[in-house]
Design a protein around this motif. Structure first.
Motif, mmCIF file in Angstrom:
data_model
loop_
_atom_site.group_PDB
_atom_site.id
_atom_site.type_symbol
_atom_site.label_atom_id
_atom_site.label_comp_id
_atom_site.label_asym_id
_atom_site.label_seq_id
_atom_site.Cartn_x
_atom_site.Cartn_y
_atom_site.Cartn_z
ATOM 1 N N SER A 19 -29.653 8.134 -69.597
ATOM 2 C CA SER A 19 -28.581 7.337 -69.012
ATOM 3 C C SER A 19 -29.217 6.140 -68.322
ATOM 4 O O SER A 19 -30.097 6.310 -67.471
ATOM 5 N N PHE A 52 -25.822 1.407 -73.477
ATOM 6 C CA PHE A 52 -26.212 0.566 -72.357
ATOM 7 C C PHE A 52 -24.970 -0.047 -71.732
ATOM 8 O O PHE A 52 -24.096 -0.554 -72.447
ATOM 9 N N PRO A 53 -24.866 -0.037 -70.384
ATOM 10 C CA PRO A 53 -23.676 -0.580 -69.723
ATOM 11 C C PRO A 53 -23.540 -2.091 -69.875
ATOM 12 O O PRO A 53 -22.464 -2.640 -69.697
ATOM 13 N N GLY A 54 -24.627 -2.771 -70.183
ATOM 14 C CA GLY A 54 -24.579 -4.213 -70.383
ATOM 15 C C GLY A 54 -25.101 -4.590 -71.757
ATOM 16 O O GLY A 54 -24.904 -3.864 -72.733
ATOM 17 N N ARG A 56 -29.317 2.419 -66.167
ATOM 18 C CA ARG A 56 -28.679 1.637 -65.107
ATOM 19 C C ARG A 56 -29.318 0.258 -65.079
ATOM 20 O O ARG A 56 -30.551 0.127 -65.079
ATOM 21 N N SER A 112 -27.496 -5.096 -74.883
ATOM 22 C CA SER A 112 -28.543 -4.252 -75.454
ATOM 23 C C SER A 112 -29.912 -4.876 -75.185
ATOM 24 O O SER A 112 -30.067 -6.097 -75.245
ATOM 25 N N TYR A 161 -33.226 -2.869 -67.625
ATOM 26 C CA TYR A 161 -32.723 -1.602 -67.095
ATOM 27 C C TYR A 161 -33.825 -0.863 -66.338
ATOM 28 O O TYR A 161 -35.021 -1.021 -66.626
ATOM 29 N N GLU A 168 -25.950 7.475 -73.932
ATOM 30 C CA GLU A 168 -24.565 7.014 -73.808
ATOM 31 C C GLU A 168 -24.457 5.521 -74.062
ATOM 32 O O GLU A 168 -23.387 4.937 -73.879
#
Length: 823
Positions: free
Chosen positions: A525, A455-457, A527, A459, A504, A453
């Motif tokens: 996924s 990376f939330p922040g 975090r 790369s 991560y 999905e």
């Protein structure tokens, strides 16, 4: 000559001892004191290193150890004796070791059936083996105790008791014991003398030749005499260690550094350097009185370990030739097989190096050599695929091209590499040197498709994907990538897969079955990691619980790295994922940074990381280490400041703190928190905490802070677990972290990290501009000052132009930035 208070107190203690000794043992005459710096040098004594005296030993029963497998001595493991016992079946059988000491606990289960002869040299001697002190039992346990602590558990013991409970004796008693060792039954026709005599004691007089004739007589009979060096640290090894006939042994720490108390120097008898070799000498686990076990320190333990290695070496020669080695070949094998220490600080102070039972046994047994070459080219450019060769029966595992020393026999040789089919061949190893060439076949492949999905922040700058066979310890593969892949090829098999991406939490997939020609999808996924890393390097639950409770109380999200001794600490690359690292070291003696740890810490700080270390005895052990001093800019003032009240420095960042180091739980007690000081030439080091003064005694500092261009460092000279009040402990952590990172110059930190990364130059320029855009005026000033200070400033360069552009459009708050960038 001025006499320091500690030396005066020590001298008075010795005079009191002599007086009491004369009252208790009027039939004995002490050897006259020979004038020395400490006024006690002529008395033969068992070493009582400072660390042994200041800590009360914890005694373990046999039953309590069954639930505590961690108490297996690291000393025998470091010299590889367990490997010799288990893999080669050599345990010291057929070898007799003499021990002159405080006696031995004859009822200890570890010595059942092992004590061949016993003699008590005191008046009213005990007919049965006894030990009123425990030192002799501890030494005997190291040499020939059970599998938990004994180097040569199959050896037999001949024990003489000559030391009283306070661990003192006379030269006359020692001479009598040495003469008895030469022929215990008094019959020259019976070969009952020991092959080795262990002397874990000595005095501090370098030219004392009182015992030389007796020890020379043992050497003339082919008996190896092993003795400890003096425990006063430097200034010569004392007697009997200085005799040429004696194999003198120094003590090393867990990280192969010279123990603080071990001595070295040139022998006045041979004009050669002593000690001859070294062995572990701290936190050595062994037998104790009343069937118990404990940990002790000092060169006494080191000498016992080497005596055990000598016993294994002789046992190997008996198995090979039916008789033990002669004295000179035995000495040569022990010294030539020692693991040479390359640390320049240790140098010749450790003699030929640290004892290595595996190597000495192989040489004594005259083993054959087998070199194994393997052909298996790498199949992927971005994947590490080491080729390994193993011998399953011995649990040996080495890189391809290695040479193995083996008994002449048939052996199964296995070769493996990631992406290739492992192969096992049976080969007959003869007495002559031989080689074996193996060729591996490519393994069938399958495909893994990663569904992410994103990376939330930001790369990640690097991605590592580890493949490890499920249930096997071979054919590992590591993909090193710059971007997270959509798919990868993998050899057919069942794998445990771990995906690590910079910044991560790692993701682990277990029992992933890859089939030939198949395509398997794996959902991922990610975090983001928190800003704080806690390195738990005490391995004792009570200490860990104290720090964990404080971080939980403060609500600080953090990642825990559990330190595993054999795997080492975190790398600088791993720590660089975090803004701040707290590294706590527990209350075990010798639990300090290794040299590899310090090197990684230095790299992390150089990249802009903030770092805090906590642990008593850090400065005591490492205060003379150049790298430790460079990182923490700290020196040792006292091993123990004696005061347990700590307070902040007025107007300092920790000024509001005042607390007691008063923990009473067994593994949290601070027996000797260091008293430290900032190094005189360290302009960036400041005192953060001090011990409260007591009368005319000024105990020194309790914490030092270091402020560099992009990082800050704190050294707490005590363990956090020593603060019993959870509120005070939490307040100290919170205030320390605030100083470390609360007002840190983020632009400079980000600049450091980026310049030490491996991103493409074009991407780096883009990221530099983003750093400037997100920075405050203070951040930009810090960055400009750093560039000028290090001759990196140049008008017109993209970074300076980006700073100028942001500053000009930023209004009045950026006037100083414009001024600095323009000049």
């Amino acid at each position: 000559m001025l006499i320091s208070f500690p030396k005066l107190k020590r001298s008075l203690s010795i005079l009191l001892y002599v007086f009491l000794f004369s009252l208790l043992f009027p039939q004995l005459t002490l050897t006259p004191l020979i004038a020395g710096d400490d006024g006690q040098s002529g008395i033969y004594r068992i070493s009582a290193s400072e660390s042994s005296v200041k800590r009360q030993a914890r005694i373990f029963s046999d039953e309590s150890l069954k639930s505590q497998p961690e108490y297996v001595s690291w000393g025998p493991a470091r010299i590889a004796s367990g490997r010799v016992n288990q893999k080669l079946g050599i345990t010291g059988s057929g070898v007799r070791v003499g021990i002159i000491d405080t006696g031995i606990d004859g009822n200890h289960p570890d010595f059942k059936g092992k004590i061949l002869k016993w003699r008590d040299f005191f008046d009213n001697p005990s007919a049965l083996p006894v030990d009123n002190n425990g030192h002799g039992t501890h030494v005997a346990g190291i040499i020939a105790g059970g599998p938990r602590c004994g180097v040569a558990p199959g050896a037999s013991l001949i024990v003489a008791r000559v030391f009283d409970p306070p661990r003192r004796t006379t030269a006359a008693m020692i001479i009598s014991a040495l003469q008895w060792m030469a022929d215990p039954d008094g019959n020259p026709e019976t070969p009952d003398q020991p092959h080795i005599v262990n002397c874990s004691w000595g005095n501090d007089v370098n030219d004392d030749d009182t015992l030389k004739e007796s020890i020379s007589a043992l050497a003339a009979r082919g008996i190896l005499v092993v003795a400890e060096v003096s425990d006063r640290g430097g200034a010569g090894c004392g007697s009997p260690a200085n005799f040429g006939e004696v194999l003198a042994v120094g003590a090393l720490t867990r990280n192969d550094r010279l123990s603080y108390w071990t001595s070295w120097g040139v022998s006045p008898f041979t004009y050669r350097r002593k000690p001859d070799m070294a062995a572990p000498g701290e936190n050595i686990f062994s037998c104790w009185n009343n069937g118990g076990y404990t940990m002790k320190d000092g060169p006494s333990t080191s000498a016992a370990l080497v005596s055990g290695v000598a016993a294994l070496t002789l046992s190997a020669s008996i198995l090979k030739n039916g008789k033990p080695l002669q004295l000179q070949p035995l000495r040569e094998i022990l010294l030539s097989s020692a693991d040479k220490l390359t640390d320049p600080y240790v140098g010749e102070k450790a003699g030929k190096g640290i004892a290595d039972s595996w190597e000495s046994v192989l040489r004594a047994g005259d083993m054959a050599t087998l070199k194994v070459n393997v052909t298996a080219p790498a199949r992927w450019a971005d994947c590490e695929t080491p080729i390994t060769v193993s011998i399953p029966e011995l649990e040996l595992r080495e890189p391809a091209g290695s040479t193995f020393q083996l008994k002449p026999a048939e052996w199964n040789i296995r070769a493996s590499s990631f992406g290739w089919v492992s192969t096992t061949v049976n080969t007959d190893v003869e007495e002559a040197d031989s080689s074996l060439d193996l060729v591996l076949e490519p393994a069938p492949l399958g495909e893994l498709n990663f569904q992410s999905e994103g990376f939330p922040g930001q790369s990640p700058e690097w991605v590592e994907i580890f493949f490890e066979p499920s249930g096997a310890a071979e054919a590992r593969g590591v993909w090193n990538l710059r971007n997270f892949p959509q798919s990868l090829q993998a050899p057919a098999g069942i794998w445990n897969i771990r995906i690590s991406c910079q910044g991560y939490f790692p993701i682990v997939f277990k029992q992933i079955a890859v089939e030939k020609g198949s395509s398997l999808s794996i959902a991922t996924s990610f975090r983001a990691l928190p800003a704080l890393l806690w390195v738990d390097d005490d391995r004792l639950t009570p200490c860990s619980d104290a720090v964990a409770e404080s971080l939980s109380r403060l609500g600080m999200e953090h990642h825990v790295y559990e330190y595993v001794p054999n795997n080492g600490g975190p790398s600088a690359r791993f720590m660089a994922q975090f803004d701040t690292v707290i590294w706590t070291l527990g209350n075990r003696l010798g639990n300090v940074f290794t040299q590899a740890d310090l090197e990684e810490i230095e790299k992390y700080i150089a990249q802009g990381g903030n770092f805090m270390a906590s642990g008593q005895d850090l400065a005591w052990y490492l205060g003379k280490d150049a790298l430790f001093r460079k990182i923490f800019q700290t020196g040792l003032k006292h091993d123990d400041g004696l005061v347990r009240t700590v307070e902040g420095i007025d107007s300092g960042p920790l000024a509001d703190l005042r607390f007691e180091i008063d923990a009473t739980e067994k593994w949290q007690i601070q027996f000797s928190p260091d008293s430290v000081y900032p190094l005189p030439m360290a302009n960036s080091a400041i005192t953060l905490l001090k011990y409260s003064s007591s009368g005319n005694f000024v105990p020194g500092d309790a914490a030092i802070g270091v402020e560099a261009d992009a990082s800050r460092v704190i050294l707490l000279a005590f363990g956090l677990e020593g603060i019993s009040d959870p509120l005070n402990r939490a307040q100290l952590i919170r205030s320390s972290l605030k100083w470390l990172g609360g007002d840190r110059r983020s632009a400079l930190k980000k600049y450091f990290r980026l310049m030490n990364s491996s991103v493409d130059p074009a991407v780096r320029e883009l990221l530099l501009s983003r750093i400037v855009q997100d920075s405050t005026p203070g951040d930009l000033l810090s960055l400009l000052n750093f560039l000028r200070k290090n001759n990196l400033y140049e008008k017109g360069q993209p970074l300076v132009e980006a700073i100028m552009k942001i500053a000009i459009s930023g209004g009045s708050d950026y006037e100083k930035v414009v001024e600095e960038a323009s000049r």
